[in-house]
Scaffold this motif. Structure first.
Motif, PDB file in Angstrom:
ATOM      1  N   ALA A   1     -33.194   2.627 -15.479  1.00 36.33           N
ATOM      2  CA  ALA A   1     -34.127   3.104 -14.463  1.00 36.33           C
ATOM      3  C   ALA A   1     -34.746   4.417 -14.903  1.00 36.33           C
ATOM      4  CB  ALA A   1     -33.408   3.283 -13.127  1.00 36.33           C
ATOM      5  N   GLY A   2     -36.087   4.473 -14.885  1.00 32.32           N
ATOM      6  CA  GLY A   2     -36.804   5.687 -15.274  1.00 32.32           C
ATOM      7  C   GLY A   2     -37.624   6.248 -14.131  1.00 32.32           C
TER       8      GLY A   2
ATOM      9  N   HIS B   1     -43.273   5.973 -10.957  1.00 34.59           N
ATOM     10  CA  HIS B   1     -43.752   7.348 -10.805  1.00 34.59           C
ATOM     11  C   HIS B   1     -43.291   7.956  -9.485  1.00 34.59           C
ATOM     12  CE1 HIS B   1     -46.326   9.056 -13.979  1.00 34.59           C
ATOM     13  NE2 HIS B   1     -46.249   7.808 -14.429  1.00 34.59           N
ATOM     14  N   ALA B   2     -42.813   9.193  -9.574  1.00 33.83           N
ATOM     15  CA  ALA B   2     -42.361   9.921  -8.390  1.00 33.83           C
ATOM     16  C   ALA B   2     -43.494  10.089  -7.383  1.00 33.83           C
ATOM     17  CB  ALA B   2     -41.828  11.291  -8.809  1.00 33.83           C
ATOM     18  N   GLU B   3     -44.731  10.255  -7.900  1.00 27.45           N
ATOM     19  CA  GLU B   3     -45.877  10.489  -7.009  1.00 27.45           C
ATOM     20  C   GLU B   3     -46.240   9.240  -6.222  1.00 27.45           C
ATOM     21  OE1 GLU B   3     -45.946  10.782 -10.294  1.00 27.45           O
ATOM     22  OE2 GLU B   3     -46.236  12.884 -10.821  1.00 27.45           O
ATOM     23  N   ALA B   4     -45.795   8.077  -6.689  1.00 26.32           N
ATOM     24  CA  ALA B   4     -46.219   6.821  -6.070  1.00 26.32           C
ATOM     25  C   ALA B   4     -45.129   6.169  -5.227  1.00 26.32           C
ATOM     26  CB  ALA B   4     -46.659   5.831  -7.157  1.00 26.32           C
TER      27      ALA B   4
ATOM     28  N   ASP C   1     -47.842   0.897  -5.848  1.00 28.53           N
ATOM     29  CA  ASP C   1     -46.731   0.387  -5.037  1.00 28.53           C
ATOM     30  C   ASP C   1     -45.547  -0.030  -5.915  1.00 28.53           C
ATOM     31  OD1 ASP C   1     -45.208  -0.487  -2.952  1.00 28.53           O
ATOM     32  OD2 ASP C   1     -46.598  -2.035  -2.258  1.00 28.53           O
ATOM     33  N   PRO C   2     -44.931   0.929  -6.627  1.00 24.57           N
ATOM     34  CA  PRO C   2     -43.834   0.558  -7.530  1.00 24.57           C
ATOM     35  C   PRO C   2     -42.619  -0.001  -6.786  1.00 24.57           C
ATOM     36  CG  PRO C   2     -43.919   2.946  -7.291  1.00 24.57           C
ATOM     37  CD  PRO C   2     -45.146   2.388  -6.612  1.00 24.57           C
TER      38      PRO C   2
ATOM     39  N   PRO D   1     -37.854   6.101  -3.714  1.00 26.41           N
ATOM     40  CA  PRO D   1     -37.418   6.061  -5.114  1.00 26.41           C
ATOM     41  C   PRO D   1     -35.933   5.748  -5.296  1.00 26.41           C
ATOM     42  CG  PRO D   1     -37.980   8.311  -4.450  1.00 26.41           C
ATOM     43  CD  PRO D   1     -38.452   7.408  -3.354  1.00 26.41           C
ATOM     44  N   ILE D   2     -35.088   6.252  -4.425  1.00 27.26           N
ATOM     45  CA  ILE D   2     -33.650   6.006  -4.623  1.00 27.26           C
ATOM     46  C   ILE D   2     -33.357   4.509  -4.497  1.00 27.26           C
ATOM     47  CG2 ILE D   2     -31.337   6.471  -3.731  1.00 27.26           C
ATOM     48  CD1 ILE D   2     -32.381   9.290  -2.968  1.00 27.26           C
TER      49      ILE D   2
END
Ligand code: DX5
Ligand code: ZN
Length: 220
Positions: free
Chosen positions: A111-112, A90-93, A71-72, A97-98
């Motif tokens: 931001a990574g 992580h993109a998968e999590a 849960d990032p 994301p934006i």
């Protein structure tokens, strides 16, 4: 492409002596890579926000926090607010994301966006303007000391081409060592995470300097 930077991973350090082990590389490295694992996104459990908050008080180098957690969107902003120099989700999590990447930046951190070995990079091209660093995993995430996955190298090249002139750093993480760092640099990576190759060495600072030298020569 930025000049090569080395981000030693404390996953291979002594967890009972983190401040001492970070001090060992303080004059040689650019960042301290902190692997946060929740035993859900990856099958391993490491450390979380309280340890990062404590480490921030003892590290002369900025912290490069790599969140391998389910849960990032909930947790990443708190790492940025705590004072981490860079926070990678992580993109998968991530489900948003934006929003999360913008919140990280608004809190003053870089931001990574991280992607696993089997996740394609192309779908994230439109997000490159939202990030300061793209992390390409070169092992399946979860553990230090695994073998480098050469199969990811074509993706490193594609990512470098997609980044183009954008000020986005390209980080490789997993199995990066004296044997593999040159291949990564030639493919276009400019930030190198190394855990076992640094903390498994007799002289971690010297290991960092050697890795940097190899990356600089390979990037030419
Ligand atoms: C793995 C972690 C890496 C790890 C790298 O899931 O994200 O940062 O510590 O360790 P080495 O360099 O030993 O592969
Ligand atoms: Zn990592």
């Amino acid at each position: 492409m930025a000049s090569p930077q080395i981000s030693p991973s404390i996953l291979s350090a002594d967890f009972a002596r983190l401040a001492d082990d970070v001090a060992l590389i303080a004059d040689a490295a650019d960042w301290v890579h902190v692997d946060v694992m929740d035993n859900h996104f990856v099958p391993n459990l490491t450390l979380g926000l309280p340890v990062v908050q404590a480490l921030l008080k003892h590290s002369a180098l900025p912290l490069d926090c790599h969140l391998m957690i389910e849960d990032p969107d909930r947790w990443a902003p708190q790492y940025a607010e705590a004072g981490a120099g860079s926070v990678t989700i992580h993109a998968e999590a991530s489900k948003a994301p934006i929003r999360t990447l913008r919140t990280i930046r608004a809190a003053g951190a870089r931001a990574g966006l991280g992607i696993n070995p089997a996740t394609p990079v192309d779908p994230y091209e439109d997000l490159l303007g939202e990030i300061d660093m793209l992390l390409l995993m070169t092992v399946e995430p979860g553990f230090g000391g695994q073998s480098f996955l050469d199969v990811v190298l074509p993706k490193v090249r594609r990512a470098r081409a997609l980044i183009g002139e954008r000020p986005v750093w390209l980080q490789v993480d997993g199995g990066v060592s004296a044997e593999t760092i040159e291949r990564c640099a030639e493919a276009g990576a400019d930030v190198f995470v190394a855990g076992s190759a640094v903390y498994g060495a007799d002289d971690p600072a010297e290991a960092v300097r050697r890795l940097r030298g190899q990356a600089e020569r390979a990037a030419g």
